[in-house]
Design an enzyme around this catalytic site. Structure first.
Site, PDB file in Angstrom:
ATOM      1  N   ASN A   1     -11.926   2.043  10.485  1.00 17.29           N
ATOM      2  CA  ASN A   1     -10.822   1.915  11.445  1.00 17.29           C
ATOM      3  C   ASN A   1     -10.776   3.137  12.330  1.00 17.29           C
ATOM      4  O   ASN A   1     -10.436   4.221  11.853  1.00 17.29           O
ATOM      5  CB  ASN A   1      -9.487   1.801  10.705  1.00 17.29           C
ATOM      6  CG  ASN A   1      -9.281   0.411  10.189  1.00 17.29           C
ATOM      7  OD1 ASN A   1      -9.309  -0.559  10.926  1.00 17.29           O
ATOM      8  ND2 ASN A   1      -9.111   0.310   8.881  1.00 17.29           N
TER       9      ASN A   1
ATOM     10  N   CYS B   1      -3.390  15.204   2.751  1.00 17.60           N
ATOM     11  CA  CYS B   1      -4.382  15.217   1.667  1.00 17.60           C
ATOM     12  C   CYS B   1      -5.271  16.442   1.850  1.00 17.60           C
ATOM     13  O   CYS B   1      -5.615  16.809   2.971  1.00 17.60           O
ATOM     14  CB  CYS B   1      -5.222  13.953   1.704  1.00 17.60           C
ATOM     15  SG  CYS B   1      -6.443  13.862   0.370  1.00 17.60           S
TER      16      CYS B   1
ATOM     17  N   SER C   1     -13.674   5.351  -4.115  1.00 25.37           N
ATOM     18  CA  SER C   1     -14.130   5.453  -2.730  1.00 25.37           C
ATOM     19  C   SER C   1     -15.520   6.074  -2.722  1.00 25.37           C
ATOM     20  O   SER C   1     -15.653   7.295  -2.749  1.00 25.37           O
ATOM     21  CB  SER C   1     -13.157   6.332  -1.942  1.00 25.37           C
ATOM     22  OG  SER C   1     -11.910   5.681  -1.860  1.00 25.37           O
TER      23      SER C   1
ATOM     24  N   CYS D   1     -11.266  10.027   7.681  1.00 23.80           N
ATOM     25  CA  CYS D   1      -9.895   9.669   7.268  1.00 23.80           C
ATOM     26  C   CYS D   1      -8.870  10.449   8.073  1.00 23.80           C
ATOM     27  O   CYS D   1      -8.913  11.684   8.121  1.00 23.80           O
ATOM     28  CB  CYS D   1      -9.731   9.953   5.781  1.00 23.80           C
ATOM     29  SG  CYS D   1      -8.041   9.730   5.211  1.00 23.80           S
TER      30      CYS D   1
ATOM     31  N   CYS E   1       0.866  -1.187   0.000  1.00 21.23           N
ATOM     32  CA  CYS E   1       0.000   0.000   0.000  1.00 21.23           C
ATOM     33  C   CYS E   1       0.900   1.234   0.000  1.00 21.23           C
ATOM     34  O   CYS E   1       1.678   1.444   0.927  1.00 21.23           O
ATOM     35  CB  CYS E   1      -0.894  -0.050   1.236  1.00 21.23           C
ATOM     36  SG  CYS E   1      -2.019   1.328   1.336  1.00 21.23           S
TER      37      CYS E   1
ATOM     38  N   CYS F   1     -11.891  14.032   3.881  1.00 22.38           N
ATOM     39  CA  CYS F   1     -13.019  13.116   4.096  1.00 22.38           C
ATOM     40  C   CYS F   1     -13.190  12.951   5.610  1.00 22.38           C
ATOM     41  O   CYS F   1     -12.204  12.880   6.358  1.00 22.38           O
ATOM     42  CB  CYS F   1     -12.753  11.772   3.425  1.00 22.38           C
ATOM     43  SG  CYS F   1     -12.568  11.939   1.643  1.00 22.38           S
TER      44      CYS F   1
ATOM     45  N   CYS G   1      -5.779   0.520   7.440  1.00 27.18           N
ATOM     46  CA  CYS G   1      -6.130   1.609   6.557  1.00 27.18           C
ATOM     47  C   CYS G   1      -6.819   2.752   7.299  1.00 27.18           C
ATOM     48  O   CYS G   1      -7.696   2.540   8.118  1.00 27.18           O
ATOM     49  CB  CYS G   1      -7.006   0.954   5.519  1.00 27.18           C
ATOM     50  SG  CYS G   1      -8.227   1.874   4.787  1.00 27.18           S
TER      51      CYS G   1
HETATM   52  N1  SAH Z   1      -7.327   9.169  -1.499  1.00 24.51           N
HETATM   53  C1  SAH Z   1      -7.649   7.909  -2.043  1.00 24.51           C
HETATM   54  C2  SAH Z   1      -6.723   6.798  -1.621  1.00 24.51           C
HETATM   55  C3  SAH Z   1      -6.287   6.739  -0.178  1.00 24.51           C
HETATM   56  S1  SAH Z   1      -7.469   6.251   1.007  1.00 24.51           S
HETATM   57  C4  SAH Z   1      -9.092   7.548  -1.754  1.00 24.51           C
HETATM   58  O1  SAH Z   1      -9.725   8.213  -0.955  1.00 24.51           O
HETATM   59  O2  SAH Z   1      -9.583   6.617  -2.399  1.00 24.51           O
HETATM   60  C5  SAH Z   1      -7.674   4.511   0.724  1.00 24.51           C
HETATM   61  C6  SAH Z   1      -9.025   3.978   1.192  1.00 24.51           C
HETATM   62  O3  SAH Z   1      -9.093   3.955   2.625  1.00 24.51           O
HETATM   63  C7  SAH Z   1     -10.183   4.830   0.726  1.00 24.51           C
HETATM   64  O4  SAH Z   1     -11.257   4.037   0.269  1.00 24.51           O
HETATM   65  C8  SAH Z   1     -10.552   5.533   2.004  1.00 24.51           C
HETATM   66  O5  SAH Z   1     -11.845   6.023   1.935  1.00 24.51           O
HETATM   67  C9  SAH Z   1     -10.334   4.491   3.044  1.00 24.51           C
HETATM   68  N2  SAH Z   1     -10.236   4.994   4.414  1.00 24.51           N
HETATM   69  C10 SAH Z   1      -9.701   6.147   4.820  1.00 24.51           C
HETATM   70  N3  SAH Z   1      -9.786   6.270   6.162  1.00 24.51           N
HETATM   71  C11 SAH Z   1     -10.397   5.154   6.621  1.00 24.51           C
HETATM   72  C12 SAH Z   1     -10.754   4.679   7.925  1.00 24.51           C
HETATM   73  N4  SAH Z   1     -10.503   5.380   9.014  1.00 24.51           N
HETATM   74  N5  SAH Z   1     -11.344   3.473   8.005  1.00 24.51           N
HETATM   75  C13 SAH Z   1     -11.584   2.745   6.899  1.00 24.51           C
HETATM   76  N6  SAH Z   1     -11.269   3.152   5.648  1.00 24.51           N
HETATM   77  C14 SAH Z   1     -10.679   4.338   5.506  1.00 24.51           C
HETATM   78 FE1  SF4 Z   2      -7.782  12.109   1.049  1.00 20.59          FE
HETATM   79 FE2  SF4 Z   2      -8.560   9.618   0.417  1.00 20.59          FE
HETATM   80 FE3  SF4 Z   2      -8.347  10.401   2.997  1.00 20.59          FE
HETATM   81 FE4  SF4 Z   2     -10.310  11.381   1.467  1.00 20.59          FE
HETATM   82  S1  SF4 Z   2     -10.016   9.213   2.081  1.00 20.59           S
HETATM   83  S2  SF4 Z   2      -9.002  12.580   2.870  1.00 20.59           S
HETATM   84  S3  SF4 Z   2      -9.279  11.551  -0.511  1.00 20.59           S
HETATM   85  S4  SF4 Z   2      -6.678  10.217   1.535  1.00 20.59           S
END
Ligand code: SAH
Ligand code: SF4
Length: 382
Positions: free
Chosen positions: A308, A121, A229, A128, A114, A125, A351
């Site tokens: 998570n 970023c 996503s 995240c 990964c 979101c 993740c």
């Molecule tokens: N920015 C990109 C890739 C990085 S995040 C994106 O958003 O797709 C990779 C994946 O992990 C994404 O599907 C994101 O939504 C998910 N993710 C981020 N934080 C998370 C969390 N706390 N628990 C579960 N999934 C999460």
């Molecule tokens: Fe950025 Fe992906 Fe996290 Fe959203 S989920 S804040 S796009 S890293």
């Protein structure tokens, strides 16, 4: 950042992140034959060599010339952590005190790496932890492909006869890959190049939160597998969870995914729809039914990711029963649906926890920290 320009620290051109076409053009620009690119790429990415003097099929004069003006400089590992389940995580130094994280997840005869694309970023979101840090900067192509290079070095997997250790790469670490377009395209092209890491296009996956114009651009230049996503079946909810949805709503995003598939020569490809399940937010049974309906327009499979938890977030992971009911509805509706298992819990590698070691220095991270402190004080006062 233009990879052909010299790096600020050494004034030398770093060849680590150069795609085959860029290296051929660069070699021509220094008066050399373009076919040398294949030899150099093989030394770097098949053999793990970072010293031109070890490139025995290049003449002495060329080796000296390359050493003079160029270098193969991977980022440095700040810390390596191993989980009891075989997951390995690296905190990788990318200059200026910034760290990004790379995670290796073994699963039977598969090994998935990964990889991060940005420091922080900008998209924020709500669930995240990377988003909570705000955005620092884009990684260079060398820093992105360097994460693959470092992982193989760390497993002593270059030419070790161990077979393939990294069988899959997912751009699912820190950052939004489509907002660092050129460097991510160069790095993923090296992952799929026979003179690079030789991974098939089905084994290199780019995950995006849905930057629609960039998705269209990607379809013109890349064959990488696509993960999107989604996290919500309607715009009202997705606007809350994934703010970029206000710019590019679900219908536009799914149409762009379909256009991406239509541009691929292989007609059997599908998009992976990622759906992070958050208790009481997007995990109700009607959400599952609505998701099954909304996805009818797109050839896809679904990956459910139990949320998570991380500090600064009030969200909760749903119960196993809630997850399996959600899964059942999608499965019954005919979707190939998987639930991502949580790995590397003991080293915070799961993740969404990737920001753990990274220094928080942006205004956004300060705002979140302040909010959390205020909440704690309120609780104490009550
Ligand atoms: N920015 C990109 C890739 C990085 S995040 C994106 O958003 O797709 C990779 C994946 O992990 C994404 O599907 C994101 O939504 C998910 N993710 C981020 N934080 C998370 C969390 N706390 N628990 C579960 N999934 C999460
Ligand atoms: Fe950025 Fe992906 Fe996290 Fe959203 S989920 S804040 S796009 S890293």
């Amino acid at each position: 950042m233009n990879e052909v320009s010299p790096s600020a620290e050494t004034e030398k051109v770093n060849l680590l992140g150069m795609s085959r076409s860029k290296m051929e053009a660069w070699l021509v620009s220094i008066g050399e034959k373009p076919f040398r690119a294949q030899q150099i790429l093989k030394w770097i990415h098949h053999t793990g060599v970072d010293d031109f003097n070890d490139m025995s099929n290049l003449g002495k004069a060329l080796r000296a010339k390359l050493s003079e003006i160029a270098e193969i400089r991977p980022p440095l590992v700040e810390r390596q952590l191993d989980s009891v389940d075989g997951t390995r995580k690296w905190a990788v130094q990318v200059g200026g005190g910034n760290l990004v994280e790379t995670v290796f997840i073994p699963d039977g005869d598969r090994g998935t790496l990964c990889v991060s694309s940005q420091v922080g970023c900008s998209l924020d979101c709500s669930f995240c932890s990377t988003g909570k840090q705000g955005f620092m900067r884009d990684l260079t192509a060398a820093e992105i492909i360097g994460q693959v290079w470092l992982a193989l070095k760390s497993f002593d997997a270059f030419q070790s006869g161990k077979g393939r250790v990294v069988t899959n790469v997912v751009m699912m670490g820190m950052g939004e890959p489509l907002l660092n377009f050129d460097n991510v395209v160069d790095a993923t092209s090296l992952m799929m190049d026979d003179f690079g890491y030789g991974l098939s296009k089905r084994r290199v996956t780019l995950s995006t939160s849905g930057v629609v114009p960039m998705l269209d651009k990607l379809g013109d230049v890349s064959e990488v597998s696509l993960a999107v996503s989604l996290h919500a079946p309607n715009d009202a909810l997705r606007n809350e969870l994934v703010p970029i949805n206000k710019r590019y709503p679900i219908a536009e995003l799914l149409a762009a995914c379909k256009r991406y598939l239509d541009k691929q020569a292989d007609r059997h490809r599908v998009v992976t729809v990622e759906y992070t399940l958050i208790a009481g937010v997007n995990d109700r049974l009607e959400h599952a039914h609505e998701l099954a309906e909304v996805l009818r327009v797109l050839p896809c499979k679904i990956n459910l990711i139990p949320f998570n938890p991380f500090p600064l977030s009030d969200y909760q992971r749903p119960s196993k029963t809630a997850i399996s009911k959600f899964w059942q509805i999608l499965n019954d509706a005919g979707y190939v649906t998987t639930v991502r298992t949580t790995r590397g819990d003991d080293i915070d590698a799961a993740c969404g926890q990737l920001a753990g070691l990274v220094q928080d220095r942006t205004r956004r991270s300060e705002r979140y920290r302040r909010q959390a402190e205020e909440q704690t004080q309120t609780i104490r006062l009550v």
